[in-house]
Design a protein around this motif. Structure first.
Motif: not given
Length: 342
Positions: A157-171
């Protein structure tokens, strides 16, 4: 043929190599339970991470140049194809274990990217207006605050949540770079507020990605990042930036987008945590006890406990020798102590 296609291919390979190197470095750093910028400093102490960062900077530059001519729905989804490069490198060098489901989903990802490439049309982006730039700037502290909350999660869950937030920044970086890449002069490029929004989101996204990779599955972290970095920019590009699809191929673009991002999202479900990579590194770095340092391998390669590595006799044997009989028939250990002169 536009050079954007060449830049796009180079960015995919560079992003895959960067994610692989950064995941290796993240596994060698103590897991952080909060959004601590010191993590980047610790990671920077590893040459592998620095090499991965160089690859990521190169990938960003290639993607930046590709966004000048190519639509965001293609560039952002193609960057997700770097996950396949990361997986291949992990299997080849770190013996990552991937189930059949992951292999099938990676194949679907490649087919979806091929459909997007066929349906995309080269076009120039229109500039963002004042409120749109302000909204993009406001997203920096919002993502950072959500990252502080997501850093409390552990495991997948931590990998998915933090990965998604990093994706929002890169988006957000992708959205800012699409019109920024069309700047007509160096002065206009440096004075554009989109440049500084881009830099702020890059730092936040990099920190969140490092935290995500520490929490288990690199595949899950990168897959969730790619999904979050592709969907919002694709919508913004089509609605606000003037991205276009080749006439008559809208259906193919829709199928390719759903197939590519659907496979990426499903990878977050079926990805297996690569905890054995961190376990092997921690075992190598664990301080050895005195008993383990005295252990030497037997001729057949099996360690023998209690035998010093330098070949000296064990302490128990030396104690037995100290109790050997002397010339008078008495054991040295039983010999009475000489009385003190006092």
């Amino acid at each position: 043929m536009s050079f954007g296609w060449i830049f796009l291919g180079a960015s995919v390979v560079a992003y895959g190599v960067a994610n692989f190197l950064q995941s290796v470095a993240a596994a060698r750093v103590t897991v952080h339970a909060k959004l601590d910028p010191g993590l980047l400093l610790k990671l920077a102490g590893h040459r592998i991470y620095v090499a991965g960062l160089v690859c990521q900077l190169g990938a960003f530059l290639f993607a930046f140049l590709a966004r000048r001519d190519l639509p965001l729905f293609l560039v952002q989804t193609a960057v997700a194809g770097g996950l396949g490069v990361t997986v291949l490198l992990g299997v080849a060098f770190l013996r990552w274990r991937h189930p059949v489901s992951e292999v099938v989903l990676l194949g679907v990802l490649v087919l979806g990217l091929a459909a997007l490439i066929v349906s995309a049309e080269v076009s120039q982006a229109r500039p963002l207006n004042g409120p749109e730039v302000a909204a993009l700037a406001l997203s920096v502290p919002i993502v950072g605050l959500l990252g502080r909350l997501g850093a409390r999660l552990h495991g997948s869950p931590g990998s998915v949540a933090l990965g998604a937030l990093s994706g929002l920044s890169f988006g957000a970086v992708a959205i800012a770079s699409r019109p920024l890449a069309s700047a007509h002069s160096a002065g206009a490029f440096v004075t554009d507020p989109l440049l500084y929004i881009l830099l702020a989101h890059t730092v936040v996204g990099q920190l969140l990605l490092g935290l995500a990779m520490q929490r288990g599955s690199t595949t899950a972290a990168v897959a969730s990042m790619d999904a979050a970095a592709a969907i919002p920019p694709a919508l913004v590009g089509l609605l606000l930036l003037g991205d276009r699809i080749a006439p008559g191929r809208e259906w193919l673009a829709a199928i390719g987008f759903v197939a590519a991002l659907g496979s990426v999202l499903l990878l977050t479900r079926y990805a297996e945590p690569q905890h054995h990579v961190r376990a092997r590194y921690e075992e190598r770095c664990r301080p050895r006890t005195a008993a383990e340092r005295r252990t030497v391998p037997a001729p057949n390669g099996v360690p023998v406990a209690g035998v010093p590595a330098n070949g000296a006799a064990p302490r128990s044997v030396r104690n037995q020798n100290n109790g050997a009989a002397d010339a008078n028939g008495r054991h040295r250990a039983d010999r009475p102590r000489r009385a003190s002169a006092r």
